[in-house]
Design an enzyme around this catalytic site. Structure first.
Site, PDB file in Angstrom:
ATOM      1  N   GLU A 323     -60.222   5.943  23.242  1.00 42.74           N
ATOM      2  CA  GLU A 323     -59.932   4.806  22.373  1.00 42.74           C
ATOM      3  C   GLU A 323     -59.907   3.534  23.209  1.00 42.74           C
ATOM      4  OE1 GLU A 323     -56.209   3.465  19.437  1.00 42.74           O
ATOM      5  OE2 GLU A 323     -55.851   4.683  21.226  1.00 42.74           O
ATOM      6  N   LYS A 384     -60.025   5.042  12.335  1.00 38.40           N
ATOM      7  CA  LYS A 384     -58.647   5.539  12.383  1.00 38.40           C
ATOM      8  C   LYS A 384     -57.982   5.401  11.026  1.00 38.40           C
ATOM      9  CE  LYS A 384     -54.446   5.116  15.208  1.00 38.40           C
ATOM     10  NZ  LYS A 384     -53.823   4.367  16.334  1.00 38.40           N
ATOM     11  N   CYS A 435     -55.388   8.458  18.960  1.00 35.88           N
ATOM     12  CA  CYS A 435     -54.067   8.098  19.473  1.00 35.88           C
ATOM     13  C   CYS A 435     -52.960   8.909  18.793  1.00 35.88           C
ATOM     14  CB  CYS A 435     -53.841   6.604  19.327  1.00 35.88           C
ATOM     15  SG  CYS A 435     -52.483   5.988  20.366  1.00 35.88           S
TER      16      CYS A 435
END
Length: 562
Positions: A323, A384, A435
């Site tokens: 990321e 995301k 994440c």
């Protein structure tokens, strides 16, 4: 006068009077603080996993006999002692953020304290206390703003005898068994303590003190067991000892079953590479170093290509970047596009690139994982789905908070993705999460049909704190939970490659450029967890809620009768 004479003539009365002047509230608050600190030590970076059952056992014992108000207060105190060290990784963002999150998360443990104070009054209370933990975790993981399921009990057990339960009922079952183990240990301690301190003519023990499945009258000692002539009062014998032994045996059985759960690792395999380019320096301002971060990852990819040509490492089938490996929009920034394209073309295989993309309205951005082909360039991508509240968007009072806290000016407005992260990366189908999405059961479950799971993350802000090792431990749990190889790619660490049985094959240091190349199995068979979905968590959580309601009704009925 009569009381003074009695105290003089009766051994031990004066001593008991002296002890009664010691503040009665001291032991329990001190005990719950200790329990909270022990539970925090069960999580990485310390990672002493046996402390989790010990902490849950202590909390259950300390909650017994408390009113719901005392339970809430003690639970809050426990939560503060647990949350402050566990979430210390938020310190680089700001002490105020660390304090605010810790206090807010501790409120959930106040609710747990109410539940434990209630359900410990029921027969079979070790089971209900374990279910109460899952009730608290279900709420904490969903409310508000999608919840924050970090630091659940299961994530302290990623390398323990209980890890195997993840493939049966997921992280919720691991958490339940962890708390149940603690409850059984607490029951054993309580039985032996009460038996040892029993008077020669003990009163029968309430049914609420029995272990699961036990006869409610089993703890009531007989004269022969507790105070017959020739036998010292307090000697540990009889039924309480047998029930305590049974509770300990149940703990051993739970551990044995967890260790015996199969964790297959065979099947077709591919060679993968994980790139950790590193960042020039840690902290919130790493986003201002966007070109340097991109260049670092491109450089490491070129180095991988050179090692492949030199025969030092096998040629990978796919390469994973983390990321934020490119915070320069490669669709709009020609230089960034050329840097990425040159690196991908040099290594000659598809690369998953983490990039921040302009959403097209000049105000919002997207956190993407982009499939970058060496010939066709950028293709399919995943956005995301769960941006971090107050970290990637401000869910409420944005204007006001920006005026009060200037740090929020650095927080962008990331849009939420709508599609799951199922992507075809060259010869391999991958399931991508970004994440802290790895903490959410449902988001990982959605992509677990892919034979290879990927966690793209950026821990530069939280480097050398508790958060990177905690996140890596979650990835280990996900590997066992779904029987999949997991690739963790981080800008600055911790990156790694994890086998389907949870074994760590490679693991990087923090703030060090790293290239990891390994051959990993691609498993397609599904675990029982995959088939059951969210059902185990909801069943256990509802069980805990029902037990609390039943205990409250029973208590109220008893009070009315009195």
């Amino acid at each position: 006068m009569a009381q003074e004479l009695l105290a003089e003539k009766t051994p031990g009365v004066a001593e008991r009077d002296r002890r009664s002047r010691i503040p009665a509230w001291l032991p329990r608050p001190a005990g719950v603080v200790l329990a909270g600190l022990l539970l925090a030590a069960a999580f990485p970076p310390i990672g002493w996993w046996p402390l989790a059952p010990v902490a849950t056992a202590m909390l259950a014992l300390l909650m017994r006999g408390r009113t719901w108000r005392r339970g809430a207060a003690l639970g809050m105190l426990f939560g503060l002692a647990f949350c402050f060290p566990t979430f210390e990784g938020l310190r680089p963002v700001g002490i105020d953020a660390w304090v605010a999150l810790s206090i807010f998360e501790a409120l959930y443990f106040a609710v747990l304290g109410i539940g434990l104070a209630l359900v410990t009054r029921l027969p079979g209370w070790p089971v209900w206390t374990a279910a109460a933990w899952i009730t608290e975790e279900l709420i904490r993981g969903r409310v508000p703003f999608g919840g924050f399921p970090w630091a659940r009990l299961a994530f302290s057990q990623t390398s323990s005898p209980l890890t195997g339960y993840a493939s049966i009922g997921g992280a919720p079952l691991v958490g339940f068994v962890t708390a149940l183990t603690g409850g059984l240990l607490a029951a054993a301690v309580l039985l032996l303590w009460r038996r040892r301190t029993a008077s020669p003519a003990p009163e029968p023990v309430a049914a609420a003190d029995a272990v699961p499945g036990a006869d409610p009258t089993a703890e009531a000692g007989t004269a022969a067991e507790t105070g017959t002539p020739g036998r010292a009062p307090g000697r540990v014998t009889g039924r309480p000892v047998r029930w305590a032994a049974l509770a300990v045996a149940a703990v051993l059985v739970l551990c044995a079953v967890g260790m015996l759960v199969p964790r297959p690792t065979g099947g077709r395999s591919v060679t993968v590479a994980v790139i950790q380019g590193n960042v020039p320096r840690a902290g919130l301002d790493f986003l201002g170093q966007r070109q340097a971060v991109l260049n670092n990852h491109a450089r490491e990819t070129h180095r991988l290509a050179e090692e492949v040509r030199a025969g030092q490492v096998p040629r990978p089938d796919v390469v994973i970047w983390p990321e934020n490996s490119s915070d320069l929009d490669p669709y709009a920034d020609e230089t960034a596009r050329e840097v990425i394209a040159a690196a991908v073309k040099d290594v000659g295989v598809p690369v998953l690139v983490g990039a921040v993309i302009d959403a097209g309205d000049g105000e919002h951005v997207e956190n993407r994982g982009i499939v970058w082909d060496p010939v066709k360039g950028p293709g399919a991508y995943y956005v995301k789905r769960h941006p971090l509240p107050f970290g990637e968007y401000i869910p409420i009072f944005r204007g006001l908070l920006r005026k009060l806290i200037t740090r929020f000016d650095q927080v962008g407005e990331f849009v939420k993705g709508r599609s799951r992260g199922s992507l075809q990366l060259g010869p391999v189908k991958i399931g991508d999460v970004i994440c802290f999405e790895v903490a959410y059961d449902g988001l990982v479950r959605d992509v677990a049909d892919a034979p290879l799971l990927v966690v793209q993350t950026n821990n530069a802000t939280f480097g050398r704190t508790s958060l990177p090792p905690q996140q890596f431990a979650m990835s280990q749990m996900r590997a066992v939970e779904h029987g999949r190889s997991v690739l963790v790619a981080s800008t600055s660490g911790i990156s790694g490659i994890i086998a389907p049985d949870g074994k760590v094959l490679t693991k990087s240091k923090e703030f060090t450029p790293d290239i990891q190349v390994r051959r990993v199995p691609l498993r397609t068979s599904r675990t029982l967890t995959d088939h059951l979905g969210a059902a185990p968590e909801w069943v256990l959580a509802l069980l805990g809620l029902a037990a609390a309601v039943a205990a409250a009704w029973r208590t109220r009925k008893t009070s009315r009768g009195a």
